[in-house]
Design an enzyme around this catalytic site. Structure first.
Site, PDB file in Angstrom:
ATOM      1  N   CYS A 314       0.814  -1.223   0.000  1.00  0.00           N
ATOM      2  CA  CYS A 314       0.000   0.000   0.000  1.00  0.00           C
ATOM      3  C   CYS A 314       0.848   1.274   0.000  1.00  0.00           C
ATOM      4  CB  CYS A 314      -0.976  -0.012   1.173  1.00  0.00           C
ATOM      5  SG  CYS A 314      -0.219   0.067   2.817  1.00  0.00           S
ATOM      6  N   HIS A 362      -2.569   1.241   6.848  1.00  0.00           N
ATOM      7  CA  HIS A 362      -2.960   1.155   5.436  1.00  0.00           C
ATOM      8  C   HIS A 362      -3.177   2.552   4.868  1.00  0.00           C
ATOM      9  CE1 HIS A 362      -4.208  -1.125   1.933  1.00  0.00           C
ATOM     10  NE2 HIS A 362      -5.206  -0.280   1.769  1.00  0.00           N
ATOM     11  N   HIS A 374      -5.897   1.749  -4.316  1.00  0.00           N
ATOM     12  CA  HIS A 374      -4.942   1.249  -3.315  1.00  0.00           C
ATOM     13  C   HIS A 374      -4.519  -0.169  -3.657  1.00  0.00           C
ATOM     14  CE1 HIS A 374      -7.873  -1.143  -0.514  1.00  0.00           C
ATOM     15  NE2 HIS A 374      -8.356  -1.101  -1.729  1.00  0.00           N
TER      16      HIS A 374
END
Length: 399
Positions: A314, A362, A374
């Site tokens: 990520c 994240h 993402h």
């Protein structure tokens, strides 16, 4: 010959048949509903339901994501420490060379002193083949005393400096060892979480796996549809803004004389607005590059610790996306969250970074319309997703 067998009586009368058909239809409908909703009802054999498995797997992936960020931080630290060790070792080697040069110079003086130190000047003069050479050497030996003293001082300085560099290199090597151990521990944690997730998924039947994949596809398709609508809306607004700017330009063309004094205040306000507009335009231009890069990565696999170009985790994706716009972000989510101005969720604009979970494990790139791009988790690909799919932590505008 007539048959003496009695005709068989139907097992069900027409009315009974109709009732049976109705019962069968109801049973099929019930079975269908049950087959469509196994996520809510656990199998009778005691195995966890699809929904339970999905929740456990998602939890393991999230824990793996958090461990991945720790791995990234440990790797960055180990890489920096390795560079520091290499630098110190090079400096220690250079100091050792200089120490050896000082030692050789000092040894040369000691040899010269030994050769002439045990004989008187008169004897040396009498035994010399060339008296003029003796007087030249005598003058040199008088001067050599100061040079010898300086050579000794230089040797001692180089010895101390070399000892210090060796000590620094040893300490740095110890830190590198600790960093490498931390890196190995983080890697082991990530791999352990992913192994648990794989085991859970492997225990699903083929039908359950297909149903789970279908759920994922539906969510992705919905996110993709909303992202496309958001992109269309952005283009519409941009076209409107360009058209309005063109109209203003045409309206300002006639003449600016005659209202110089009265227009001073308006002119100042226009300057202020223009400055803010320039800043907005600058960010919008960068954000457009960021989104273009992120969209070009759609479909590439998530791989923990990866920074591209063929796969990403990520924070690796967000870092690469902003780097394409000329902005260098830190490697981990923990550092990226401090790499710009905090933005309220309601004020997010395309290009902003969106962070999730209490531990900030994240991050994605906001694409507008409540959607982001993402790299979600192992086994998945870079994709669009709703920003409400995970617990929101914060949003940051890097530039």
């Amino acid at each position: 010959m007539a048959s003496h067998r009695r005709p068989r009586t139907p097992l069900l009368s027409p009315a009974s048949r109709r009732g049976a058909v109705g019962l069968t239809t109801a049973a099929i409908a019930s079975a269908t509903l049950l087959s469509q909703g196994p996520a809510q009802a656990a199998p009778e054999d005691g195995r966890p339901s699809i929904e339970e498995v999905r929740k456990r797997v998602d939890a393991l992936y999230r824990e793996a994501g958090s461990a991945t960020q720790k791995y990234n931080a440990a790797k960055e630290k180990a890489d920096e420490q390795r560079e520091e060790v290499d630098r110190l070792l090079d400096e220690a080697a250079e100091r050792a060379d200089r120490l050896n040069d000082a030692r050789r110079k000092l040894g040369g003086y000691a040899t010269a002193q030994y050769r002439s130190g045990g004989v008187s000047d008169t004897a040396v003069l009498l035994l010399s083949d060339d008296p003029q050479d003796f007087f030249g050497r005598k003058h040199l030996m008088d001067r050599i005393t100061d040079r010898q003293r300086q050579a000794v001082d230089d040797y001692r300085d180089e010895q101390r400096a070399a000892r210090k560099k060796r000590s620094e290199a040893s300490a740095s090597l110890a830190e590198l060892t600790d960093a490498q151990k931390e890196l190995a521990d983080s890697r082991k944690t990530v791999q352990g979480k992913l192994a648990q997730a794989r085991k859970l998924l492997s225990e699903l039947t083929a039908e359950e796996k297909a149903r789970l994949a279908a759920q994922e596809r539906r969510r992705q398709e919905e996110a993709r549809r909303k992202a496309a609508a958001a992109a269309a809306e952005r283009e519409r607004r941009q076209a409107e803004a360009e058209a309005a700017a063109e109209r203003e330009k045409r309206d300002e063309t006639p003449a600016d004389s005659g209202t110089d004094t009265g227009g001073g205040s308006t002119g100042t306000g226009g300057t202020d607005t223009g400055t803010g507009g320039a800043a907005d335009d600058s960010y919008a231009a960068k954000a457009q590059k960021v989104l273009a890069f992120a969209e070009a990565q759609l479909g590439k696999p998530y791989v923990w610790g990866a920074t591209g170009p063929n796969s990403y985790d990520c924070s690796g994706l967000t870092r690469a996306a902003w780097l394409s716009a000329g902005v260098s972000l830190p490697r981990t989510t923990y550092d990226q969250v401090n790499a710009g101005a905090r933005i309220a969720k309601a004020d997010m604009r395309p290009g902003d970074l969106v962070f999730f979970y209490d531990d900030i494990s994240h991050v994605g790139v906001y694409a507008g319309g409540g959607q982001m791009i993402h790299a979600p988790k192992p086994g998945a690909e870079v994709r669009y997703e709703s920003v409400d799919h995970m617990p929101f932590h914060s949003a940051v505008r890097p530039a």
